[in-house]
Every structure is written in C-alpha cells, then in structure tokens.
Scaffold this motif. Structure first.
Motif, short mmCIF file in Angstrom:
data_model
loop_
_atom_site.label_atom_id
_atom_site.label_comp_id
_atom_site.label_asym_id
_atom_site.label_seq_id
_atom_site.Cartn_x
_atom_site.Cartn_y
_atom_site.Cartn_z
N HIS A 178 -9.32 46.85 -18.57
CA HIS A 178 -10.08 47.33 -17.42
C HIS A 178 -9.44 46.79 -16.14
O HIS A 178 -9.05 45.63 -16.05
N ALA A 179 -9.37 47.66 -15.13
CA ALA A 179 -8.64 47.34 -13.90
C ALA A 179 -9.20 46.14 -13.15
O ALA A 179 -8.47 45.46 -12.42
N ILE A 180 -10.50 45.85 -13.30
CA ILE A 180 -11.09 44.74 -12.54
C ILE A 180 -10.50 43.39 -12.95
O ILE A 180 -10.70 42.39 -12.24
N HIS A 181 -9.77 43.35 -14.06
CA HIS A 181 -9.19 42.09 -14.52
C HIS A 181 -7.73 41.90 -14.08
O HIS A 181 -7.14 40.87 -14.37
N PRO A 184 -6.40 43.88 -7.69
CA PRO A 184 -7.24 43.34 -6.62
C PRO A 184 -8.14 44.40 -5.97
O PRO A 184 -9.28 44.11 -5.61
N ALA A 185 -7.65 45.63 -5.84
CA ALA A 185 -8.46 46.67 -5.22
C ALA A 185 -9.67 47.00 -6.08
O ALA A 185 -10.79 47.19 -5.58
N ALA A 186 -9.50 47.07 -7.39
CA ALA A 186 -10.61 47.33 -8.30
C ALA A 186 -11.61 46.20 -8.26
O ALA A 186 -12.83 46.41 -8.32
N ALA A 187 -11.12 44.96 -8.17
CA ALA A 187 -12.02 43.81 -8.08
C ALA A 187 -12.82 43.84 -6.78
O ALA A 187 -14.03 43.57 -6.79
N GLY A 191 -17.09 43.93 -5.46
CA GLY A 191 -17.56 42.81 -4.65
C GLY A 191 -16.94 41.47 -4.99
O GLY A 191 -17.47 40.43 -4.58
N GLN A 192 -15.81 41.46 -5.69
CA GLN A 192 -15.15 40.21 -6.05
C GLN A 192 -13.89 40.00 -5.21
O GLN A 192 -13.20 40.97 -4.88
N PRO A 193 -13.58 38.75 -4.87
CA PRO A 193 -12.43 38.50 -3.99
C PRO A 193 -11.09 38.77 -4.66
O PRO A 193 -10.09 39.00 -3.97
N ARG A 194 -11.05 38.72 -5.98
CA ARG A 194 -9.82 38.98 -6.73
C ARG A 194 -10.19 39.29 -8.18
O ARG A 194 -11.37 39.17 -8.55
N LEU A 221 -15.76 28.53 -36.88
CA LEU A 221 -16.91 29.14 -36.19
C LEU A 221 -17.59 30.15 -37.11
O LEU A 221 -16.93 31.00 -37.70
N ARG A 222 -18.92 30.05 -37.21
CA ARG A 222 -19.67 30.97 -38.05
C ARG A 222 -20.61 31.86 -37.24
O ARG A 222 -20.84 33.01 -37.62
N LYS A 223 -21.16 31.33 -36.16
CA LYS A 223 -22.05 32.13 -35.31
C LYS A 223 -21.77 31.79 -33.85
O LYS A 223 -21.49 30.64 -33.52
N LEU A 224 -21.89 32.80 -33.00
CA LEU A 224 -21.69 32.61 -31.57
C LEU A 224 -22.49 33.65 -30.81
O LEU A 224 -22.53 34.81 -31.22
N LYS A 225 -23.11 33.22 -29.75
CA LYS A 225 -23.77 34.17 -28.86
C LYS A 225 -23.79 33.61 -27.45
O LYS A 225 -23.64 32.40 -27.24
N GLY A 226 -23.96 34.49 -26.48
CA GLY A 226 -24.08 34.07 -25.09
C GLY A 226 -24.43 35.25 -24.21
O GLY A 226 -24.15 36.40 -24.56
N ARG A 227 -25.08 34.95 -23.10
CA ARG A 227 -25.46 35.98 -22.12
C ARG A 227 -24.68 35.71 -20.84
O ARG A 227 -24.69 34.61 -20.31
N PHE A 228 -24.00 36.76 -20.33
CA PHE A 228 -23.15 36.62 -19.16
C PHE A 228 -23.98 36.82 -17.90
O PHE A 228 -24.62 37.86 -17.73
N THR A 229 -23.95 35.82 -17.00
CA THR A 229 -24.83 35.85 -15.83
C THR A 229 -24.09 35.88 -14.50
O THR A 229 -24.71 36.18 -13.48
N ALA A 230 -22.81 35.56 -14.49
CA ALA A 230 -22.04 35.58 -13.24
C ALA A 230 -20.56 35.64 -13.60
O ALA A 230 -20.16 35.17 -14.67
N PRO A 231 -19.73 36.19 -12.71
CA PRO A 231 -18.30 36.30 -13.01
C PRO A 231 -17.58 34.97 -12.88
O PRO A 231 -18.01 34.06 -12.17
N VAL A 232 -16.46 34.88 -13.57
CA VAL A 232 -15.55 33.74 -13.50
C VAL A 232 -14.21 34.25 -12.99
O VAL A 232 -13.76 35.32 -13.39
N LEU A 233 -13.58 33.49 -12.10
CA LEU A 233 -12.26 33.84 -11.60
C LEU A 233 -11.21 33.01 -12.33
O LEU A 233 -11.41 31.81 -12.55
#
Length: 270
Positions: A178-181, A184-187, A191-194, A221-233
């Motif tokens: 995906h281009a947002i990764h 820079p224009a897609a990011a 609303g992301q700086p980069r 690792l046998r189980k993993l879960k998580g909820r994404f709440t904010a972007p990381v640069l």
C-alpha cells in the motif's frame, strides 16, 4: 466506488475463496529481518536452522482482506486495519506451500462505520483481520462484543522497542505494498507527515521483543492479538508494557505516552 447495492450486513458469510501460497527460506528470512530480527538470531535468519516466525503467516494470508476490498465491500483507500488475531495450529515449515480458505466471518455496525471481520483458515493457523470501514455503518446490525478487560494481576514488564527508518520500505516487500507505507504524498493524503509503518509489522515487532524479554523462543508463539489505535512512523521508539504469567502476557504498546496497540495478548509455548 463502494458496492452500495449491497449493504454491509449482507457480506456476512461471503466466501472469499481458496488460495495456495508458496514460500521459500528467503521469504521467511526477509520477513524476520523486516520485523527486527538480529543477525545473531540464527534460528530466524539462517536457512540451515530456520524456524519461521509464526506472524509470517499473516503475510501469506494478506490476499484475503485485499480480496474483500477488491470486491468494493468498502473503500480500500479509507478503510483502516483495526485489529488482528492469530492462532497457531502447527509450525510453518522453512519452505512450503499452504492452502487457505477465507470468508467474511462477521460485520459489526458501529454507526458511522462498519467493521468487517475476515477469517482465514489453514492447517497451520487461523487468522482474523478486523477492517474499520468509514461510511458503511448504520445498517441495523449488532455493534459487536465489548472489548475484553486487560489482566489486573501478573508480573509487570516493560520493553523498549526500536523501529528503524527503512522498516516500512523493507516490510512492504513481504506483500503489503500500500502506497501509504512508501509514498510521502499518499501518507500526507491521510494526514501523516511521512509514510507510516504497517500495523502488522508493529505487532510482529512487539511479539518478537516480548518473546526476548520473557526468555521464550519467538517461533514458539501460539496466540497473538492486538487492536491498532494510532499510527507508528518508521524510526519511532516504542514502549511495551505487559503483565505476564509464565510465557503469557497481556500488553499495550505506546509511543510518547500515546497507545498504538491496545488489548494485546501473546502466548508462547503450550
């Protein structure tokens, strides 16, 4: 354009098909390096003794949520990866081919948005993507289960997680382009700086760092879960805080005091 002729709730149970995906040791090693494996972790980066990280399975199954987006159940450019689950049934071989099936397991009505749960199954794992789709709610459906509370007891653990500037550019070679990764224009358009780091990369980096801190092998690792709440640069330093019991942990991940992964849980070993 979104398929507005089909309300979001009518996608429940929709089959996304069957697909066989093959990989080699090179793919598994590239993935391990992309999520932060070190050169001295030979079980993760050396083909002679390779144990693929279980989260590598999520790159093999990325076709399923992408397929739902291609059907225009939601607008791919606006949808967000809200949460992820992984249950490991048996280890991935260092190289091989795996057949997977996928379907829309559930669609939750959040009012202004819908959440599509895409379930992928194979002999080695079960995975579930939760996709937050703005503008697809208000169809009269169930809002979905309440968030599970985090553990109130257990030993406390804090882990510093270092991401690196090239990480998103490297991780995208594992399948999510995906281009947002990278662009820079897609990011900036979201609303992301980069360009931002993939949520699945952040989650896998967290699972790897947590395993090291627990003294567990990351391939156990046998189980993993998580909820994404904010972007990381890429290049951000993160802090994982966990309450642990043996090789199980409930955790959150934060950046400068702001949570980026909530309701995390990991289990290593049986």
């Amino acid at each position: 354009m979104v398929n507005t002729d089909r309300p979001a709730g009518e996608w429940i149970g929709h089959p996304l098909g069957r697909r066989s995906v093959a990989w080699t040791e090179r793919d598994a090693i590239l993935y391990a390096l992309a999520v932060g494996a070190r050169a001295d972790e030979l079980d993760l980066v050396f083909e002679a003794r390779l144990r693929p990280l279980p989260t590598f399975a999520l790159t093999l199954a990325q076709w399923a949520p992408d397929a739902l987006g291609a059907l225009r159940a939601f607008e791919p450019g606006l949808a967000l990866h809200g949460a992820q689950r992984l249950e490991v049934l048996e280890p991935l071989p260092a190289r091989g081919e795996l057949t997977m099936t996928a379907e829309v397991e559930a669609v939750w009505d959040k009012g202004s948005a819908a959440v599509f749960d895409v379930r992928v199954e194979s002999r080695c794992f079960m995975a579930r993507w939760s996709i937050f789709a703005p503008g697809r709610g208000d169809f009269g459906g169930d809002r979905g289960p309440a968030a599970s509370p985090t553990a109130a007891e257990g030993d406390e653990l804090t882990v510093a997680l270092a991401t690196f500037p090239e990480q998103a550019a490297l991780y995208r070679l594992c399948g999510d382009r995906h281009a947002i990764h990278i662009d820079p224009a897609a990011a900036r358009a979201i609303g992301q700086p980069r360009p931002i780091l993939h949520g699945l990369c952040t989650l896998a980096t967290s699972a790897l760092g947590l395993a090291r801190a627990l003294g567990a092998h990351p391939a156990d690792l046998r189980k993993l879960k998580g909820r994404f709440t904010a972007p990381v640069l890429p290049g951000d330093t993160l802090e994982l805080r966990a309450k642990t019991s043996g090789t199980a942990a409930d955790f959150t991940v934060a950046k400068e005091g702001h949570t980026v992964i909530a309701a995390g849980h990991a289990l290593y070993g049986d």
